[in-house]
Scaffold this active site. Structure first.
Site, mmCIF file in Angstrom:
data_model
loop_
_atom_site.group_PDB
_atom_site.id
_atom_site.type_symbol
_atom_site.label_atom_id
_atom_site.label_comp_id
_atom_site.label_asym_id
_atom_site.label_seq_id
_atom_site.Cartn_x
_atom_site.Cartn_y
_atom_site.Cartn_z
ATOM 1 N N ALA A 67 0.853 -1.194 0.000
ATOM 2 C CA ALA A 67 0.000 0.000 0.000
ATOM 3 C C ALA A 67 0.889 1.244 0.000
ATOM 4 C CB ALA A 67 -0.894 -0.012 1.238
ATOM 5 N N GLY A 110 0.594 -5.065 1.119
ATOM 6 C CA GLY A 110 -0.641 -5.204 0.347
ATOM 7 C C GLY A 110 -0.434 -5.973 -0.955
ATOM 8 N N GLU A 113 -0.535 -9.518 -0.183
ATOM 9 C CA GLU A 113 -1.956 -9.800 0.064
ATOM 10 C C GLU A 113 -2.738 -9.863 -1.246
ATOM 11 O OE1 GLU A 113 -2.008 -6.484 2.841
ATOM 12 O OE2 GLU A 113 -2.696 -7.824 4.418
ATOM 13 N N GLU A 133 4.600 -4.646 7.294
ATOM 14 C CA GLU A 133 3.861 -3.533 7.914
ATOM 15 C C GLU A 133 4.336 -3.248 9.336
ATOM 16 O OE1 GLU A 133 2.508 -6.102 6.326
ATOM 17 O OE2 GLU A 133 0.997 -5.399 4.888
#
Ligand code: CAA
Length: 259
Positions: A67, A110, A113, A133
């Site tokens: 992200a 992300g 993911e 993260e």
């Protein structure tokens, strides 16, 4: 310019589509606009009878670095709850046609993911996967504690999410996270070969298989994802989130204080 962050190519004779993440200077960081464009492109292809299988890829250096930290850094928990960025991901999860991730280089946060949201993962030997993260004072928010657990088991998921260590393609293969590893020059063509094989099968049977396997894998997933999402947004109430993301942007080591 409408889809500047997602470059789509349809290979009509093979009934496949390639979606390329396209923010190379930012290492394909998944900002809100890119994720919206990815969702819209996938939804359109899902409804396109000429396409039976999709491939999401990046470039040779990076699939995506997660992200967009710069977009999130200044946000508070209420901002995150209001934006609720992961509803985009819910729509991608409902795409009925198969999606293959073709990964070279980094697939972090992300992006790891996003790979797990896909149905299969083909990786180059330079691929690295990780949930870093924790290093910026937060936690995975789009399946990195839920799908990762199911993919690699508890001990490995705990280690990846708590240390932020990147794993190599070989480790990812040994962990059962990915389908195959190929030399870097072949990762996209190998994914295309797999996509073409799938595209030649009965599309309705393929759709039923995808639905059935996901149902089995996710019966209790929705609860877990809800909790994970709330916790992720909640961490934007901490000073450690501000410190972790500022330190990343300022290129220094973070000093976490536990508040
Ligand atoms: N968000 C925003 N910008 C990013 C970024 C990200 N996730 N990752 C890299 N960039 C930017 C860098 O800031 C840098 O920009 P500038 O040139 O303007 O400084 C540029 O991309 C190139 O990056 P680096 O100079 O850091 O490249 P590197 O080769 O030295 O390192 C890397 C590569 C190891 C991937 C490193 O960039 C990195 O650690 N990135 C962050 C990875 C990360 O923490 N991802 C998780 C994000 S949070 C998340 O994903 C939450 C969730 O669950 C959805």
């Amino acid at each position: 310019m409408e889809n500047q962050f997602i470059l789509t190519e349809i290979i009509a004779e093979d009934k496949i589509a390639i979606l390329r993440l396209n923010r190379p200077k930012e290492l394909n960081a998944l900002n809100l606009e890119l994720m919206s464009q990815l969702r819209d492109s996938l939804v359109a292809l899902d409804a396109n009878d000429e396409v039976r299988c999709m491939i999401i890829t990046g470039n040779e250096r990076v699939f995506a670095a997660g992200a967009d930290i710069k977009q999130m850094a200044g946000k508070g928990a209420i901002d995150m709850l209001k934006i609720d960025q992961f509803t985009t991901w819910d729509t991608i999860r409902r795409v009925k046609k198969p999606i293959i991730a073709a990964v070279s280089g980094y697939a972090l946060g992300g992006a790891c993911e996003l790979c797990m949201l896909c149905d299969m993962i083909v990786a180059s030997e330079t691929a690295q996967f990780g949930q870093p993260e924790i290093k910026i004072g937060v936690m995975p928010g789009a399946g990195g504690t839920q799908r990762l657990l199911r993919a690699v088991g508890k001990a490995r998921a705990m280690e990846m999410a708590m240390t932020g260590r990147f794993i190599t393609a070989t480790e990812a293969y040994d962990y059962g996270l990915i389908n195959k590893i190929v030399p870097v020059e072949l990762y996209l063509s190998e994914a295309m070969k797999m996509a073409k094989t799938i595209a030649d099968m009965s599309p309705l049977a393929i759709q039923a298989i995808k639905e059935s396997i996901n149902e089995a894998a996710e019966t209790f997933l929705q609860e877990g994802l809800r909790l994970e999402r709330k916790n992720f947004y909640m961490l934007f109430a901490t000073e450690d989130q501000k410190e972790g993301m500022s330190a990343f942007i300022e290129k220094r080591k973070p000093n976490f204080k536990g508040c």
